[in-house]
Design an enzyme around this catalytic site. Sequence first.
Site, PDB file in Angstrom:
ATOM      1  N   ILE A  42       0.743  -1.381   0.008  1.00  0.00           N
ATOM      2  CA  ILE A  42       0.109   0.070   0.077  1.00  0.00           C
ATOM      3  C   ILE A  42       0.935   1.192  -0.023  1.00  0.00           C
ATOM      4  O   ILE A  42       0.341   2.285  -0.287  1.00  0.00           O
ATOM      5  CB  ILE A  42      -1.003   0.121   1.120  1.00  0.00           C
ATOM      6  N   LYS A  43       2.100   1.176   0.477  1.00  0.00           N
ATOM      7  CA  LYS A  43       2.912   2.374   0.666  1.00  0.00           C
ATOM      8  C   LYS A  43       3.322   2.995  -0.727  1.00  0.00           C
ATOM      9  O   LYS A  43       3.634   4.057  -0.813  1.00  0.00           O
ATOM     10  CB  LYS A  43       4.310   2.005   1.066  1.00  0.00           C
TER      11      LYS A  43
END
Length: 453
Positions: A42-43
């Site tokens: 998700i980063k």
Amino acid sequence: MWYNNILETIGNTPMVKLNKIVKDIPATVLAKIETTNPGNSIKDRMALKMIEDAEKSGKLKPGGTIIEGTSGNTGMGLAIAAVIKGYKCIFTSTDKQSKEKFDALRAFGAEVIVCPTNVEPEDPRSYYSVSSRLEREVPNSWKPNQYDNLSNSQAHYEQTGPEIWEQTEGKVTHVVAGVGTGGTLSGIARFLKEKNPDIKILGIDTYGSVFKKYKETGEFDKNEIYPYITEGIGEDFLPANVDFSLIDHFEKVTDMDAALMTREIARKEAIFAGNSTGSAIAGVLQMKHMFKEGDVVVVIFPDHGTRYLGKMYNDDWLRDRGFIKEEKLTARHIISKKEAQDIVTIDCEKTVLEAINTIKSLNISQIPVTQKGMVIGKITESDILTSLMENPGIKSQPVKSISTAPFPFIDLNTSIDKISGMINRDNIAVLVEDENGKIEIITQYDIINAISA
């Protein structure tokens, strides 16, 4: 249709219903699978957003060097963007992170500096302090500072929150995610609460972190801080991206529960997720009393299991930390590995010749001797040979005339070590009764088969 570069594939990640692992929860539980991002986490979303905002503000200039303290996933997102945009990367991280994460960052040309975990953030050796020092020393460098850079949470306000709202058709009632920098959950929360203020935002914390107590008491308690194993969540300070006013509740999860649940997700849902996902699902199960039928609970699955192959997915690593115990093989395990077949016995009134023919035809070396269905003795090849040498006419005599003491009976929980000690030249097998009352025979071959299976 094609994309102009890999950065355009960030976002629009799938949502998958969980089934077996949350079977005791009355609500619908959905996993937001962020591993489909190009950096498998998700980063990627906030890394690109921080870079783009820094470019617009002039903080990040062409040919510059990105310097960041990261446990790996943010670094991966930054490194991918840096390759496309022409920047260099230097990352500092802690020695508790998995080697696979560092190797992945280096694969994209980044320099990784590993710093000690068990030091205060202000300590010059901490990965926070080292990254700040490098920013001062390296010309034309920029430090994103994912903890306090509000572009982090803004990325999730602009992307992840709207995706969750659309994918659930506005039916989402709860969102659960691990809290580290706080950007993911705070950004999602801000968007969703604007849509529906009744949506509950549940943060997953770990023991050794300050978040839960600070939320509940307003006290920053340094006594709460101690080293922990779980990666990607919890902190020993308060990042600006953690908006406590938007997070309704924090749930703490132990290192052991997080690690073991990480593995269970793969085995029960076939989703290969990372350590903080294990924390999130363990937390959901701890909070099951908070969910009711009709609720739609979205759980963020932030990263991929490949980054934890040497840790949570490694039995030796788990065993070294006492998370799993060495299980001794037992009689139950041995018979489960045997081919299904009925045990061969011979009635004590049958002749020795019949015993010889049975042994020859079935290519076996021993037979339990029964009387009215009960095991009362045994007859072996060596018993027969010894008797024939002494009296060839013994072939017409009943088996009971040459049978010897029966094989010893054991129970299903007898350890393989004990069974091995009972089997020797004079006693070549043991007998065991299974759960259905069926008698099984265990030989040295069966033990070898179970160990090597």
